[in-house]
Design an enzyme around this catalytic site. Structure first.
Site, PDB file in Angstrom:
ATOM      1  N   HIS A 219       1.303  40.135 -54.385  1.00  0.00           N
ATOM      2  CA  HIS A 219       2.730  40.432 -54.384  1.00  0.00           C
ATOM      3  C   HIS A 219       3.253  40.889 -53.032  1.00  0.00           C
ATOM      4  O   HIS A 219       4.449  41.045 -52.864  1.00  0.00           O
ATOM      5  CB  HIS A 219       3.052  41.463 -55.476  1.00  0.00           C
ATOM      6  N   SER A 223       3.495  34.317 -53.800  1.00  0.00           N
ATOM      7  CA  SER A 223       2.628  33.170 -54.075  1.00  0.00           C
ATOM      8  C   SER A 223       2.774  32.111 -52.993  1.00  0.00           C
ATOM      9  O   SER A 223       3.851  31.940 -52.411  1.00  0.00           O
ATOM     10  CB  SER A 223       3.001  32.547 -55.421  1.00  0.00           C
ATOM     11  N   LYS A 247       6.313  28.303 -68.075  1.00  0.00           N
ATOM     12  CA  LYS A 247       5.383  27.269 -67.596  1.00  0.00           C
ATOM     13  C   LYS A 247       3.932  27.676 -67.854  1.00  0.00           C
ATOM     14  O   LYS A 247       3.130  26.869 -68.321  1.00  0.00           O
ATOM     15  CB  LYS A 247       5.624  27.054 -66.097  1.00  0.00           C
ATOM     16  N   ASP A 248       3.589  28.934 -67.539  1.00  0.00           N
ATOM     17  CA  ASP A 248       2.229  29.407 -67.815  1.00  0.00           C
ATOM     18  C   ASP A 248       1.983  29.438 -69.315  1.00  0.00           C
ATOM     19  O   ASP A 248       0.884  29.133 -69.787  1.00  0.00           O
ATOM     20  CB  ASP A 248       2.028  30.827 -67.255  1.00  0.00           C
ATOM     21  N   GLU A 291     -27.244  29.066 -67.121  1.00  0.00           N
ATOM     22  CA  GLU A 291     -26.069  28.436 -67.702  1.00  0.00           C
ATOM     23  C   GLU A 291     -25.432  27.501 -66.674  1.00  0.00           C
ATOM     24  O   GLU A 291     -25.617  27.660 -65.471  1.00  0.00           O
ATOM     25  CB  GLU A 291     -25.067  29.506 -68.129  1.00  0.00           C
TER      26      GLU A 291
END
Lengths: 427, 270
Positions: A219, A223, A247-248, A291
């Site tokens: 922040h 972004s 959107k997310d 894994e």
């Protein structure tokens, strides 16, 4: 961070006014993930993975805390209590499969998030700190996932713990004492299992803390975006709420669909059958594999088969290289000197980026295969490229490359010129 | 400056890898691909289709019940089933009285509620299947999780049970040292080809099915494989059922979410 045009929180209800004076938590949330956070309007769907990664962390913590209520961190009961969860705990199978596949989902998302960063140069100034914290999160995730895999105390749990803690014994002189200290014994046993359980419970909350720092650091400059051009004016951005929440938000649905296909219909597809055999220190499995999300690094580890120039032990080099494979990411902001961030405008870097993607996939494939030919030879070639990419190619390319012309601003990229903002971007 | 160090570090790792690559290539040129008897003669499991396969799979309870009868009459003499309780058999449509009877036939070693001493007593529905005391060499594995503890578990069990055969002459010609040792049994579906367990299903009619099905070896092997899928994953039916509705809801919610997103972004270029 705040762009001058970012909206400020204005409480209306008297209680909220009172609250804002005493503890401005609503103000913090509003400015962080509400209407007060201005985001470049042109970010594409690759920018959704940060939000989704946070969502995965929440899934893991919620399912994990409930699983811990039914699990016993003792070698006598660990395996049986896992089966008790699967059979006798109400919806225990859903919790456990959700948690195991949740780890895989978390890594898929985070790998995409990291490679988004590689392509779009998200690690570059002024966002170095976000990147560094991100690498710390990734390392913590690896430690947490490794210890979580040990908890069911199956064959792969036990032998995975044996191999991974064995890495520390490669350190000259003090290696073996360090390994014994970490395990609380000469081999993985109750002391090791119990402390792994304790740490596996602790580390996710440490991750959560670093995630908060990661977002805080984000922040400050705000972004990044697919053009790599910084925000210049109000028309470049849209507020996080409602635009990016929406959107997310819908991609959470998309994510959950894919994740649920695994949890409900192929829950063991990503696991290894041997982990349904209780740990047996006297019987080594034919192939010890971790894994899938560790396979690329496991391949690098196993690529060192010969003592270098007959002097440096292969095991030591392997361990050094495996850790360095991630540590090099810490230096990336200073190795890549190109002032252009986005791979969209870097013709040469872009090519090497896709070679890296292919290279890591090849490493992953080899890491999941037995340590025999031809996989070892292929892994060695892929490992060579991996190190050359970050340590040699990126620095050199950033000096010699001639980038393509950048748009003047995000607004121009979105609205103005005929040049599309980004191939992956929906204009 | 940092970039000079970085290039040197890169060459350091690349050099060490190239060294390993060089020697391994020489070794590879001399030896070629590894050739072992297991690689040459191991066979992947045969095809087996069970009602529980696939996303909409549900157990064929009659088959699973027959499989339990095979377990009881054949496997149970050596193999335990410790993660399964007698009460779980209710899922195979055994009545409460039958479950009590089955449990009581087993001997369970448990603390005596009056004295606290360990004592043998008849089993109760809540008890797990008791351990099998095996006086021979080695220790036969517990079967509860077998179907998940092997690649392609059900097909593996089925293939193994029907796969016993004499060691092929071709194998001994290529690998003269690989003769099946005394006391072991050749089976190409077993990862290292020789196992201690002799063929357990030897003749048709070995098991008496309560539903009158003709007990061929193939039928028994299939049924017991289906049973072991159930013991390994008793909640499979529930999981598929819940997953189906949950996925339906998710698809609906995602479509709504997408439309909401389109609505919010209407008119905004991006």
């Amino acid at each position: 961070m705040s762009f001058p045009w970012a909206k400020q929180y204005t409480p209306k209800h008297p209680f909220m006014v009172w609250m804002d004076e005493k503890l401005p938590l609503p103000r913090l949330v509003y400015s962080a993930v509400g209407g007060g956070y201005e985001v470049p309007r042109n970010i594409n769907y690759f920018w959704n993975f940060g939000f989704l990664a946070g969502f995965c962390l929440v899934i893991q913590i919620v399912t994990g805390v409930i699983l811990a209520m039914h699990y016993g961190g003792n070698t006598q009961v660990a395996f049986d209590s896992t089966e008790h969860i699967m059979r006798d705990v109400n919806y225990g199978w859903m919790l456990r499969y959700g948690h195991a596949n949740g780890a895989s989902a978390f890594f898929v998302i985070v790998y995409l998030h990291i490679f988004r960063g590689f392509y779009f140069g998200s690690y570059k100034a002024p966002r170095e700190m976000i990147w560094l914290l991100g690498v710390v999160i990734f390392l913590l995730m690896m430690a947490t996932a490794f210890m979580g895999y040990v908890l069911p105390w199956g064959q792969m749990s036990y032998w995975g713990a044996q191999v991974i803690t064995g890495l520390f014994s490669a350190i000259p002189m003090v290696g073996e004492p360090i390994r014994e200290w970490l395990l609380g014994g000469f081999a993985p046993d109750n002391a090791a299992l119990n402390r792994f359980f304790s740490l596996h419970f602790l580390l996710p909350f440490v991750i959560l803390g670093v995630v908060i720092l990661h977002i805080w650091a984000l922040h400050i400059p705000g972004s990044s975006n697919p053009t790599g051009v910084e925000v210049k004016s109000e028309s470049d951005t849209l507020p996080f709420y409602p635009y990016f929440i929406a959107k997310d938000g819908w991609t959470i649905g998309l994510f959950l669909i894919i994740y649920s296909l695994f949890v409900f219909f192929m829950p063991n597809a990503l696991g290894h059958p041997d982990n349904y055999i209780p740990a047996n220190p006297l019987q080594t499995p034919a192939h010890i594999v971790p894994e899938w999300y560790f396979w690329p690094f496991y391949a690098i580890l196993r690529s060192f088969t010969q003592d270098w120039l007959f002097i440096i032990p292969a095991k030591l080099m392997g361990v050094l290289a495996m850790f360095s494979a991630i540590l090099v990411w810490f230096f990336l902001p200073w190795l890549d000197k190109s002032p252009v961030r986005s791979g969209n405008y870097r013709p040469l870097y872009r090519k090497f980026f896709w070679v890296l993607v292919l290279d890591v996939l090849v490493l992953g494939y080899c890491g999941g295969m037995p340590a025999e030919q031809p996989y070892v030879l292929v892994a060695q070639i892929a490992s060579i490229y991996y190190f050359l990419h970050f340590l040699v190619i990126v620095p050199i390319v950033s000096s010699i490359e001639r980038p393509e012309p950048l748009p003047y601003s995000i607004t121009e990229a979105v609205l103005g010129s005929d040049k599309a903002a980004a191939p992956g971007d929906k204009a | 400056m940092i970039r000079i160090f970085s290039i040197l570090a890169g060459l350091f790792f690349a050099g060490a890898l190239a060294w390993s690559l060089l020697w391994d290539t020489i070794g590879f040129a001399q030896e070629g691909l590894p050739k072992t008897v297991e690689k040459a003669f191991y066979e992947h499991p045969k095809e087996l289709h069970l009602a529980s396969d696939g996303w909409f799979g549900k157990f064929d309870k009659k088959q699973v019940k027959r499989g339990f009868e095979v377990y009881q009459q054949v496997c149970a003499s050596c193999h335990s089933l410790k993660h399964v309780s007698f009460r779980d058999l209710a899922a195979l449509e055994y009545s409460e009285a039958e479950i009590k009877e089955l449990a009581a036939a087993a001997t369970v070693n448990a603390p005596d509620p009056l004295t606290g001493e360990m004592k043998d007593r008849p089993g109760l529905p809540a008890d797990h299947f008791p351990p099998v005391v095996y006086a021979g060499q080695g220790h036969p594995p517990d079967l509860s999780l077998l179907a998940k503890a092997r690649h392609d578990g059900a097909a593996y069990t089925y293939s193994l049970l029907t796969g016993y055969q004499a060691q092929p002459a071709e194998l001994l010609k290529q690998f003269p040292d690989a003769k099946t040792p005394e006391g072991l049994h050749y089976n190409p579906y077993f990862p290292n080809l020789n196992l201690a367990m002799p063929a357990p299903l030897t003749s048709d009619g070995q098991v008496t099915y309560s539903d009158g099905t003709n007990a061929t070896i193939d039928q028994m092997a299939k049924d017991v494989s289906a049973f072991l899928v159930w013991t390994a994953e008793p909640k499979l039916d529930k999981r598929h059922q819940v997953g189906f509705w949950w996925l339906g809801f998710l698809i609906y919610a995602t479509i709504l979410g997408y439309l909401a997103y389109r609505n919010v972004w209407a008119g905004k270029k991006h």
